[in-house]
Design a protein around this motif. Structure first.
Motif: not given
Length: 247
Positions: A11, A13-14, A18
């Motif tokens: 999460r 990394s996401i 973004g």
């Protein structure tokens, strides 16, 4: 335990992926960035200066107390103060303090925006909230925290000097001699690297916990506390890894 670790890692990394996006409005992003520089850097100055000064003062008194042997020259006390401030005290202690001061603010700010649905409103307007809310905090921390650490090193050494003069532990000439004797510029580079790595931890971890918080005011408080605890643990872990790799 391992599953939760990889879930959080994914999460984070996401969230970071973004943030890599072209700003919708450069002026608005610049204003947010400057506000974060003010919050992280300028507003943290008083506590950094006070803690650094007394760290140097206490270190001087305690070092002189332990080095009671007449075989140990007095300038060694100043050498210990200098190297301790550069290698460990200023980068690690100050960043742990900043993790509590800055990190809790970041987590609470983003958590409040999430709970009050301000983040959802920004996303409906077509704004990439990860790049608008998270990225300025990370960049501001990466710039301001190393600057604070450099200032902290100077104030710590100055605090040691004042304490040494006031308590008559060593003379001005002895302190200056120890301060310049055997200085390695690499140590200062090592301190800046540590400060940069710690700044990423201080900004990314609280931003993650605040951005993904769910619930109400109670959950915001828990997320803020958890972010500070996790940040402190990661700072100490990174301190060990960097010391093992670079020293």
């Amino acid at each position: 335990m391992l599953t939760n670790f990889f879930e959080h890692l994914g999460r984070i990394s996401i969230m970071l992926a973004g943030t890599i996006n072209r700003p919708e409005n450069t002026k608005v992003y610049w204003k947010e960035f400057m506000e974060q520089c003010n919050d992280i850097g300028i507003r943290s100055l008083p506590i950094v200066l006070v803690i650094s000064f007394f760290l140097g003062a206490v270190l001087t008194i305690q070092t002189a107390y332990q080095l009671v042997s007449p075989l140990v020259p007095k300038p060694v006390v100043a050498q210990i103060i200098r190297d301790s401030a550069i290698l460990e005290l200023s980068p690690t202690v100050i960043c742990i303090v900043l993790a509590g001061v800055v990190g809790s603010k970041i987590a609470s700010e983003l958590g409040n925006m999430r709970v009050s649905e301000q983040i959802d409103a920004l996303e409906i307007m077509g704004i990439n909230t990860k790049s608008y809310l998270v990225l300025p905090k990370i960049i501001a921390a990466a710039i301001m925290v190393p600057l604070l650490i450099v200032l902290s090193i100077a104030v710590t050494i100055w605090g040691g000097y004042i304490a040494g003069m006031f308590s008559q532990v060593l003379t001005q000439e002895q302190f200056h001699q120890g301060l310049t004797q055997g200085f390695l510029p690499y140590n200062l580079f090592f301190a800046i690297v540590k400060a940069l790595v710690f700044s990423l931890i201080i900004s990314i971890i609280p931003a993650y916990y605040g951005y993904y918080v769910q619930g109400g005011a109670l959950e915001i408080g828990r997320a803020s506390t958890t972010s500070v605890v996790v940040s402190c643990i990661l700072i100490l872990l990174a301190d060990y890894v960097l010391s093992a790799l670079l020293l």
